[in-house]
Enzyme design. Structure first.
Site, short mmCIF file in Angstrom:
data_model
loop_
_atom_site.label_atom_id
_atom_site.label_comp_id
_atom_site.label_asym_id
_atom_site.label_seq_id
_atom_site.Cartn_x
_atom_site.Cartn_y
_atom_site.Cartn_z
N LYS A 172 -4.18 5.17 6.07
CA LYS A 172 -4.56 3.99 5.43
C LYS A 172 -3.28 2.94 5.68
CE LYS A 172 -2.95 5.52 1.13
NZ LYS A 172 -3.13 6.27 0.08
N TYR A 223 23.88 -17.30 2.18
CA TYR A 223 23.01 -17.89 0.89
C TYR A 223 23.60 -17.47 -0.65
CZ TYR A 223 19.42 -19.64 4.16
OH TYR A 223 18.64 -20.18 5.10
C1 LIG Z 1 -2.49 7.59 -0.03
C2 LIG Z 1 -3.32 8.81 -0.76
C3 LIG Z 1 -3.04 10.06 -0.25
C4 LIG Z 1 -1.59 10.41 0.52
O1 LIG Z 1 -0.49 10.13 -0.47
P1 LIG Z 1 0.96 10.41 0.32
O2 LIG Z 1 1.81 10.24 -0.80
O3 LIG Z 1 1.20 9.38 1.41
O4 LIG Z 1 0.83 11.69 0.71
C5 LIG Z 1 -3.53 11.22 -0.64
N1 LIG Z 1 -4.88 10.90 -1.54
C6 LIG Z 1 -5.38 9.56 -1.47
C7 LIG Z 1 -6.77 9.43 -2.44
C8 LIG Z 1 -4.39 8.57 -1.30
O5 LIG Z 1 -5.04 7.31 -1.75
#
Ligand SMILES: *Cc1c(COP(=O)(O)O)cnc(C)c1O
Length: 362
Positions: free
Chosen positions: A35, A259
């Site tokens: 994702k 800055y």
């Molecule tokens: C993002 C996500 C994961 C993975 O999490 P990590 O900490 O990146 O391993 C697993 N299950 C769901 C439902 C997620 O949204």
């Protein structure tokens, strides 16, 4: 001049991390979470390199289409699911699977006349974000079993809130065993594979692996376990974020830099000006002292990080010159270290790299 900033993505590190996670969860199936554009590494690049995964997890249907477009045939799970008949049609066309997390989705699956799809039933075992409450699970499961829109076995899943805390006796550490108990009770006697573990659970709670593990960050070599980089778990960083020095300047003792004149030179000294800033996704809140590597040697950020530039303390690096390489994070400088200094997590940094950065596949 062109901006010299690059994010190099190491396919071999992604493959190594996938194998390392399989070793930690022998016999389990592995869904690679890609994702947010593969946690900022590039969806297509990440999915291709992780092509040996048993499935992919994405946030939205468009991402499933991008994975199919590169020719990958594994199951793809769309985490956000669907909320109208058109979504269902797109899922069918892509042979994608969906999470079911609220009752309106059950209605849609009962009413649809299209081909059935595969679903994962999301159970809220205590995180209180998405999912059916434990007392609703049996009813939701029975409706899915009977719904004409559902194909095959139903995967029973949940997500951990605090699996990065490994000490089962600390306040947050108690949450994972509590979620495990709530999940076991809610799903007792129901048929179907189980899926619970994110990266931190695979690394720290082997008893929580279930049938399908769902690592994300660890595949990219990152850890969210406090004080421990991915490397301490045998993982390799999949990204090197790198730029160059645009200038090396001398400033006199007492001069103030950048800055808001936020940093004052304690002595006559050299400072480096690097071509990177928050406009590239480097965290603006990285304070003075945050490490960078100039010619492979540790130096530190000074002054405020600006949009296109940052300033670096070059005391002890008398040979540094304009054009020299500056690593912001990568193999020898874990992104977790930079994240901790900036008060954020590694995932937010890799996800935050902006479009003007040039991506290089290695
Ligand atoms: C993002 C996500 C994961 C993975 O999490 P990590 O900490 O990146 O391993 C697993 N299950 C769901 C439902 C997620 O949204």
């Amino acid at each position: 001049m062109a901006r010299p900033i690059t994010a190099t993505i190491h396919a071999d590190a992604l493959r190594h991390n996938l194998a390392a996670l399989r070793d930690r969860a022998p016999g389990r199936r592995l869904m690679a979470m890609v994702k947010a554009d593969g946690y900022g590494h590039g969806l297509e690049t990440a999915a291709r390199a992780l092509g040996a995964a048993d499935a992919f997890g994405v946030a939205a249907i468009e991402d499933a289409a991008r994975i199919r477009a590169v020719g990958l045939e594994q199951p793809i799970l769309v985490l956000s699911g669907f909320d109208n008949p058109d979504d269902l049609e797109q899922l069918r066309a892509l042979r994608a699977e969906a999470i079911v997390h609220h009752a309106a989705q059950l209605d849609l699956l009962e009413q649809t006349d299209g081909a059935p799809i595969r679903v994962w039933l999301k159970i809220d075992s205590g995180m209180h974000r998405l999912g059916f409450a434990p007392e609703q699970v049996r009813d939701a499961y029975a409706r899915l079993r009977a719904a004409r829109g559902v194909d095959g076995e139903i995967v029973l899943m949940t997500h951990f809130a605090s699996s990065d805390e490994f000490d089962a006796h600390s306040p947050n550490g108690r949450q994972t065993p509590a979620q495990l108990r709530a999940f076991a009770a809610a799903t007792e006697g129901l048929d179907g594979p189980r899926s619970l573990a994110n990266s931190a659970a695979v690394l720290g709670w082997p008893q929580a692996c279930g049938d399908w593990i769902r690592p994300g960050g660890a595949l990219y070599g990152m850890s969210v376990v406090s004080g421990r980089s991915g490397a301490t778990f045998g993982l390799r960083p999949a990204m090197t974020f790198e730029t160059r020095l645009l200038a090396v300047n001398r400033v006199a003792k007492g001069e103030r830099i950048g800055y808001s004149a936020a940093w004052e030179a304690p002595e006559d000294m050299a400072i480096g000006v690097a071509a990177v800033g928050y406009g590239d996704g480097y965290p603006r809140l990285a304070p003075a002292g945050t490490p960078v590597l100039v010619n492979g040697r540790t130096a530190s950020v000074i002054g405020r990080v600006s949009m296109d530039l940052m300033t670096i303390d070059l005391r002890g690096q008398a040979d540094a010159r304009a054009g020299d390489p500056v690593v912001l994070w990568g193999d020898a400088l874990p992104v977790e270290t930079v994240a901790e200094a900036a008060g954020t997590i590694s995932y937010a940094l890799t996800c935050g790299i902006t479009r003007r950065v040039r991506f290089v596949n290695a």
